[in-house]
Motif scaffolding. Structure first.
Motif, PDB file in Angstrom:
ATOM      1  N   VAL A   1      31.572 -10.865  -9.268  1.00  0.00           N
ATOM      2  CA  VAL A   1      31.153  -9.692  -8.503  1.00  0.00           C
ATOM      3  C   VAL A   1      31.466  -8.442  -9.312  1.00  0.00           C
ATOM      4  CG1 VAL A   1      31.451  -8.389  -6.370  1.00  0.00           C
ATOM      5  CG2 VAL A   1      31.606 -10.870  -6.324  1.00  0.00           C
ATOM      6  N   ILE A   2      30.489  -7.551  -9.419  1.00  0.00           N
ATOM      7  CA  ILE A   2      30.663  -6.282 -10.128  1.00  0.00           C
ATOM      8  C   ILE A   2      30.341  -5.157  -9.159  1.00  0.00           C
ATOM      9  CG2 ILE A   2      29.867  -4.821 -12.029  1.00  0.00           C
ATOM     10  CD1 ILE A   2      29.137  -7.358 -13.561  1.00  0.00           C
ATOM     11  N   GLY A   3      31.283  -4.241  -8.990  1.00  0.00           N
ATOM     12  CA  GLY A   3      31.086  -3.114  -8.088  1.00  0.00           C
ATOM     13  C   GLY A   3      30.799  -1.838  -8.848  1.00  0.00           C
ATOM     14  N   VAL A   4      29.688  -1.181  -8.496  1.00  0.00           N
ATOM     15  CA  VAL A   4      29.309   0.085  -9.132  1.00  0.00           C
ATOM     16  C   VAL A   4      29.047   1.097  -8.020  1.00  0.00           C
ATOM     17  CG1 VAL A   4      27.888   1.174 -10.901  1.00  0.00           C
ATOM     18  CG2 VAL A   4      28.091  -1.320 -10.846  1.00  0.00           C
ATOM     19  N   GLY A   5      29.994   1.997  -7.813  1.00  0.00           N
ATOM     20  CA  GLY A   5      29.864   2.981  -6.748  1.00  0.00           C
ATOM     21  C   GLY A   5      30.661   4.213  -7.090  1.00  0.00           C
ATOM     22  N   THR A   6      31.596   4.590  -6.214  1.00  0.00           N
ATOM     23  CA  THR A   6      32.513   5.689  -6.526  1.00  0.00           C
ATOM     24  C   THR A   6      33.310   5.375  -7.781  1.00  0.00           C
ATOM     25  OG1 THR A   6      32.672   6.230  -4.185  1.00  0.00           O
ATOM     26  CG2 THR A   6      34.377   7.117  -5.621  1.00  0.00           C
ATOM     27  N   GLY A   7      33.617   4.094  -7.971  1.00  0.00           N
ATOM     28  CA  GLY A   7      34.290   3.603  -9.173  1.00  0.00           C
ATOM     29  C   GLY A   7      33.562   2.407  -9.733  1.00  0.00           C
ATOM     30  N   PHE A   8      34.220   1.687 -10.643  1.00  0.00           N
ATOM     31  CA  PHE A   8      33.652   0.477 -11.250  1.00  0.00           C
ATOM     32  C   PHE A   8      34.750  -0.569 -11.333  1.00  0.00           C
ATOM     33  CE2 PHE A   8      32.608  -2.518 -14.510  1.00  0.00           C
ATOM     34  CZ  PHE A   8      31.228  -2.611 -14.522  1.00  0.00           C
ATOM     35  N   ASN A   9      34.413  -1.802 -10.962  1.00  0.00           N
ATOM     36  CA  ASN A   9      35.374  -2.891 -11.099  1.00  0.00           C
ATOM     37  C   ASN A   9      34.627  -4.209 -11.014  1.00  0.00           C
ATOM     38  OD1 ASN A   9      37.864  -4.052 -11.500  1.00  0.00           O
ATOM     39  ND2 ASN A   9      38.647  -3.669  -9.455  1.00  0.00           N
ATOM     40  N   ALA A  10      35.334  -5.295 -11.270  1.00  0.00           N
ATOM     41  CA  ALA A  10      34.731  -6.624 -11.199  1.00  0.00           C
ATOM     42  C   ALA A  10      35.795  -7.635 -10.828  1.00  0.00           C
ATOM     43  CB  ALA A  10      34.079  -7.000 -12.532  1.00  0.00           C
ATOM     44  N   ALA A  11      35.355  -8.772 -10.277  1.00  0.00           N
ATOM     45  CA  ALA A  11      36.277  -9.836  -9.897  1.00  0.00           C
ATOM     46  C   ALA A  11      35.582 -11.185 -10.025  1.00  0.00           C
ATOM     47  CB  ALA A  11      36.770  -9.650  -8.457  1.00  0.00           C
TER      48      ALA A  11
END
Length: 325
Positions: free
Chosen positions: A139-149
């Motif tokens: 999972v890769i999150g691209v929004g206010t910040g960026f992260n992945a798990a």
């Protein structure tokens, strides 16, 4: 609606800007109970949860789980883009719940995989093969910040490993990337992935593109996306292309690190906003631009999750698994 004591759970998704709170039963969100709160209007999560519980008739919850956009360690979450610190003791006190859990927001997104409606999964890249059951996902999150798990299936259940990869160094592939890195470094001292691949990161890319064109201009991310859509600003389109190519590069790097043969799933407001332009702006090329491993990259499917409540679902699913043990 009034719920009997200890028949529902409470779940919260705490982002850098907003907090969403809902009730859940048997691992499923009760959509009529979802409420959104502007973080800037509250001193901390406890105030949000107390207001929510009162609005739901002082509901007595059996358990509670919060997903925080920041690192979680020893039951304490420190928000990356918000001056809140959250811990399990506060969560238990605010909700009066017998069992509580605190997750990184991307961990919650990982727990949601397999529990989202098919219509919420928009395929961007189709892999050449069919993944085996239980294959690793990412999972890769691209929004206010960026992260992945990464998401691993184990004999003892699902394991979603936390990370803070958005603060790793921005990858450099071209001379332009190198100049962009220096532009960001001059303003912030360090050019991390999140400093470019996020909502405010898009604003920095636009500022750099306009500087390269001879006159620096600053615009809000929402304005840049509108200009991309109506095609009234070539600089916005140029910034969008750079953003998408770099997103493909970083997503491809993470795929090589974690080998998610079960698929890569991008989520977050910025990922969804760019969804119509990912193919046109070079996401696939950036993702697969890995030299002699370019062919190997065809093993990974990529999706965008179009579900604003995915983290809430992940919290609900995680709580259900905990309550079974």
């Amino acid at each position: 609606m009034t719920y009997p004591p200890n028949t529902v759970t409470l779940v919260a998704d705490i982002g850098g800007t907003n907090t969403r709170v809902a009730l859940a039963q048997e691992g499923r969100i009760i959509e009529s109970t979802v409420r959104r709160y502007q973080n800037s209007e509250y001193p901390g999560l406890e105030a949000v949860l107390r207001e929510y519980i009162a609005a739901e008739g002082n509901v007595d919850c059996a358990a509670a789980c919060a997903a925080a956009a920041g690192p979680v360690r020893d039951g304490v979450a420190r928000m990356t883009n918000l001056a809140w610190t959250i811990d399990t003791k506060t969560l238990a006190r605010a909700t009066k719940s017998e069992r509580v859990a605190l997750l990184n927001d991307l961990q919650a997104q990982g727990h949601a995989l397999g529990h989202l409606p098919k219509r919420a999964l928009i395929e961007i890249i189709k892999a050449t093969g069919v993944p085996r059951p239980g294959a690793t996902q990412l999972v890769i999150g691209v929004g206010t910040g960026f992260n992945a798990a990464p998401v691993h299936e184990t004999p003892n259940g699902r394991l979603v490993a936390a990370s803070e990869c958005g603060h790793a160094s921005l990858p450099i592939r071209t001379e332009g990337d190198f100049r962009l890195q220096h532009f960001v470094e001059k303003a912030h001292g360090f050019a991390g992935i999140e400093d470019v691949l996020s909502g405010r990161g898009l604003e920095r890319v636009y500022s750099w593109v306009s500087s390269e064109a001879g006159r620096r201009m600053d615009r809000r991310a929402s304005e840049i996306m509108t200009s991309i859509e109506i095609e009234d600003d070539p600089l916005a389109t140029a910034a969008g292309r750079i953003f998408v190519r770099l997103l493909g590069t970083v997503a491809g790097n993470l795929a090589l690190v974690h080998l998610p043969f079960g698929g890569v799933y991008m989520i977050g407001g910025v990922a969804r906003a760019f969804m119509p332009w990912l193919a046109e702006f070079g996401f696939v090329e950036g993702f697969r631009d890995k030299g002699r491993f370019s062919g190997f990259m065809q093993n990974f499917s990529v999706y965008v999750i179009d579900d604003d409540y995915a983290a809430l679902t992940g919290c609900a699913v995680h709580l259900q698994s905990l309550m079974r043990t």
